[in-house]
Design a protein around this motif. Structure first.
Motif, PDB file in Angstrom:
ATOM      1  N   SER A 114       0.716  -1.267  -0.065  1.00  0.00           N
ATOM      2  CA  SER A 114      -0.017  -0.129  -0.030  1.00  0.00           C
ATOM      3  C   SER A 114       0.818   1.412   0.076  1.00  0.00           C
ATOM      4  O   SER A 114       1.947   1.480   0.476  1.00  0.00           O
ATOM      5  CB  SER A 114      -1.072  -0.105   1.234  1.00  0.00           C
ATOM      6  N   ASP A 115       0.481   2.107  -0.629  1.00  0.00           N
ATOM      7  CA  ASP A 115       1.065   3.411  -0.646  1.00  0.00           C
ATOM      8  C   ASP A 115       0.245   4.702   0.138  1.00  0.00           C
ATOM      9  O   ASP A 115       0.388   5.728   0.109  1.00  0.00           O
ATOM     10  CB  ASP A 115       1.238   4.078  -2.083  1.00  0.00           C
ATOM     11  N   ASN A 116      -0.674   3.885   1.118  1.00  0.00           N
ATOM     12  CA  ASN A 116      -1.569   5.072   1.933  1.00  0.00           C
ATOM     13  C   ASN A 116      -0.740   5.848   2.657  1.00  0.00           C
ATOM     14  O   ASN A 116      -1.202   6.853   2.894  1.00  0.00           O
ATOM     15  CB  ASN A 116      -2.606   4.078   2.585  1.00  0.00           C
ATOM     16  N   ASP A 158       1.090   9.210   0.799  1.00  0.00           N
ATOM     17  CA  ASP A 158       0.249  10.318   0.196  1.00  0.00           C
ATOM     18  C   ASP A 158      -0.892  10.628   1.139  1.00  0.00           C
ATOM     19  O   ASP A 158      -1.380  11.772   0.839  1.00  0.00           O
ATOM     20  CB  ASP A 158      -0.278   9.985  -1.093  1.00  0.00           C
ATOM     21  N   LYS A 159      -0.978  10.089   2.221  1.00  0.00           N
ATOM     22  CA  LYS A 159      -2.070  10.232   3.169  1.00  0.00           C
ATOM     23  C   LYS A 159      -3.410  10.570   2.411  1.00  0.00           C
ATOM     24  O   LYS A 159      -4.241  11.481   3.297  1.00  0.00           O
ATOM     25  CB  LYS A 159      -1.514  11.767   3.975  1.00  0.00           C
ATOM     26  N   ILE A 160      -3.620   9.967   1.403  1.00  0.00           N
ATOM     27  CA  ILE A 160      -5.039  10.080   1.120  1.00  0.00           C
ATOM     28  C   ILE A 160      -5.688   8.832   1.417  1.00  0.00           C
ATOM     29  O   ILE A 160      -5.247   7.799   1.167  1.00  0.00           O
ATOM     30  CB  ILE A 160      -4.925  10.308  -0.695  1.00  0.00           C
ATOM     31  N   SER A 161      -7.001   9.088   1.860  1.00  0.00           N
ATOM     32  CA  SER A 161      -7.876   7.996   2.374  1.00  0.00           C
ATOM     33  C   SER A 161      -9.164   8.121   1.750  1.00  0.00           C
ATOM     34  O   SER A 161      -9.755   9.272   1.785  1.00  0.00           O
ATOM     35  CB  SER A 161      -8.142   7.772   3.736  1.00  0.00           C
ATOM     36  N   LEU A 162      -9.656   6.917   1.109  1.00  0.00           N
ATOM     37  CA  LEU A 162     -11.037   7.144   0.445  1.00  0.00           C
ATOM     38  C   LEU A 162     -12.093   6.842   1.529  1.00  0.00           C
ATOM     39  O   LEU A 162     -13.216   6.691   1.236  1.00  0.00           O
ATOM     40  CB  LEU A 162     -11.037   6.195  -0.846  1.00  0.00           C
ATOM     41  N   ILE A 213      -6.985  -1.887   3.978  1.00  0.00           N
ATOM     42  CA  ILE A 213      -7.391  -0.349   3.449  1.00  0.00           C
ATOM     43  C   ILE A 213      -7.396  -0.383   2.021  1.00  0.00           C
ATOM     44  O   ILE A 213      -8.369   0.196   1.340  1.00  0.00           O
ATOM     45  CB  ILE A 213      -6.546   0.693   4.071  1.00  0.00           C
ATOM     46  N   GLU A 214      -6.190  -1.087   1.460  1.00  0.00           N
ATOM     47  CA  GLU A 214      -6.024  -1.063  -0.196  1.00  0.00           C
ATOM     48  C   GLU A 214      -7.304  -1.839  -0.758  1.00  0.00           C
ATOM     49  O   GLU A 214      -8.067  -1.557  -1.734  1.00  0.00           O
ATOM     50  CB  GLU A 214      -4.667  -1.928  -0.484  1.00  0.00           C
ATOM     51  N   GLU A 232     -10.496   0.014  -0.372  1.00  0.00           N
ATOM     52  CA  GLU A 232     -10.734   1.209  -1.265  1.00  0.00           C
ATOM     53  C   GLU A 232     -10.701   0.601  -2.834  1.00  0.00           C
ATOM     54  O   GLU A 232     -11.661   1.322  -3.640  1.00  0.00           O
ATOM     55  CB  GLU A 232      -9.359   1.982  -1.325  1.00  0.00           C
ATOM     56  N   GLN A 233     -10.281  -0.425  -3.166  1.00  0.00           N
ATOM     57  CA  GLN A 233     -10.454  -0.847  -4.369  1.00  0.00           C
ATOM     58  C   GLN A 233     -11.758  -1.275  -4.632  1.00  0.00           C
ATOM     59  O   GLN A 233     -12.574  -1.374  -5.861  1.00  0.00           O
ATOM     60  CB  GLN A 233      -9.516  -2.165  -4.799  1.00  0.00           C
ATOM     61  N   ILE A 250     -17.320   8.674  -5.783  1.00  0.00           N
ATOM     62  CA  ILE A 250     -16.619   7.826  -4.522  1.00  0.00           C
ATOM     63  C   ILE A 250     -16.603   9.258  -3.504  1.00  0.00           C
ATOM     64  O   ILE A 250     -16.920   8.451  -2.441  1.00  0.00           O
ATOM     65  CB  ILE A 250     -14.960   7.848  -5.114  1.00  0.00           C
ATOM     66  N   GLY A 251     -17.006  10.489  -3.817  1.00  0.00           N
ATOM     67  CA  GLY A 251     -17.115  11.349  -2.455  1.00  0.00           C
ATOM     68  C   GLY A 251     -15.759  12.042  -2.088  1.00  0.00           C
ATOM     69  O   GLY A 251     -14.657  11.444  -2.364  1.00  0.00           O
TER      70      GLY A 251
END
Lengths: 161, 199
Positions: B2-4, B7-11, B134-135, B138-139, B198-199
């Motif tokens: 994961s690259d979560n 980049d600190k982006i979370s869906l 998380i990955e 999110e997918q 996705i929001g």
């Protein structure tokens, strides 16, 4: 980079690394049919319950009905009568567990086949020949329930020891 | 991988199931069509969890079946149906871990506390890290959103981003019947729609 752009980049990256696959079709069918358990549980009065009666119990390596030429099976064989149908069970002992192979001999296919004891539940489905299978079952006392759309057949006690 | 964290982006933060709660409510009323919808929506995610943890196909199948059987059993007791995705992921993780640990048969903790204790016993180095879950989650969210796109956008996004080998603009253009130069602006528009979903 704007937050929106970073988020979009993140979404694209997630899509490009998504190597998930659909579950096999038979598993999806099983999952869909699992809801029928709920339907029948909600309406117990509509469900016909048939308790199967043991008619034959042959220990391993014994020929049935005095056959002379055929060799006995390595499996314990049990035959249950369940009204208009029958259940054939073959139990094979392994090192520390049992494999159970069975066949429902009747007109309709089962939705699910459950083998249960306290705290343990195994699930199977009918194959094309209305057969089912449980592998690596630990020793213990079990019940077997074969559920159809509007009825179920129950074998109250199967002792694996 | 994961690259979560990079980049600190979370869906997932705001992604409460938009219509999951409605589907669960319909299931509770006994609508088989709603259940089928739930199965279709979550089958891939549930199957992915044991597979990504390294279980065999047969073991993954057992986990998959047990998650759905447990879901049927507990459908009326799930307190936050809008968060059923989290419930499903937690249950699949727990059952995957039970297989890794060698527990046989169908087992469901009787209480939330028992489930929490079981989950807390999973070591940090276990194959199912939080980042991996998380990955996968999110997918799942993205795929659900892609399925909600109009047909043309769904085709464009799927061909370019969701296939093993990304389709070229020429291939996409041939598939949907437009000129190749139209694909780039169409792709951008579709991605914006996707992002909005996705929001």
């Amino acid at each position: 980079m704007r937050n929106e752009d970073r988020k979009l980049e993140h979404v694209i990256k997630r899509m490009q690394t998504d190597n998930s696959v659909d579950a096999p079709a038979d598993l999806i069918k099983f999952a869909r049919n699992a809801f029928l358990q709920r339907s029948t549980a909600k309406a117990p009065s509509m469900l016909e319950r048939i308790v199967a009666v043991l008619k034959l119990d042959l220990a391993p390596n014994r020929a049935a009905f005095g056959e002379r030429s055929a060799g006995g099976s390595a499996a314990r064989q049990m035959l249950f009568d369940a009204g208009s149908s029958a259940i054939d069970l073959r139990v094979t002992a392994n090192a520390d567990a049992y494999d159970i192979r069975g066949q429902h001999i009747g007109d309709i296919s089962a939705e699910t086949v459950r083998l249960e004891s306290a705290g343990t539940k195994f699930l199977s489905q009918n194959d094309e020949l209305k057969g089912f299978e449980f592998t690596s079952v630990p020793a213990g006392n079990y019940s077997l329930t074969i559920t159809f759309a509007t009825s179920e057949i129950v074998i109250d006690e199967i002792v694996l020891d | 991988m994961s690259d979560n964290n990079d980049d600190k982006i979370s869906l997932l933060d705001d992604a409460v199931g938009r219509d999951d709660a409605a589907i669960v409510a319909r299931c509770r009323r006994g609508e088989h069509a709603a259940w089928d919808e739930l199965v279709d929506r979550y089958q891939r995610l549930i199957y992915a969890i044991p597979r990504r943890a390294g279980l065999t196909d047969e073991q993954a199948a057992d986990v998959f079946q047990e998650v759905f059987v447990t879901l049927v059993e507990k459908l009326d007791k799930i307190e936050q149906p809008e968060r059923i995705r989290s419930w499903i992921v937690t249950t699949a993780k727990f059952k995957t871990w039970a297989v890794i640990r060698g527990r046989k048969g169908h087992y469901s903790p009787a209480t939330d506390e028992e489930l929490e204790n079981e989950l807390n016993s999973i070591p940090d180095a276990a194959p199912l890290s939080d980042d991996l879950l998380i990955e996968l989650e999110e997918q799942h969210l993205i795929r659900t959103a892609v399925n909600e796109l109009d047909e043309r956008c769904r085709e464009i996004v799927s061909m370019i981003y969701l296939q093993d080998t990304a389709a070229s603009y020429a291939e996409v253009a041939a598939q949907i019947g437009v000129g190749e130069t139209s694909i780039s602006p169409l792709r951008s528009r579709c991605l914006k729609k996707l992002q909005k979903l996705i929001g």
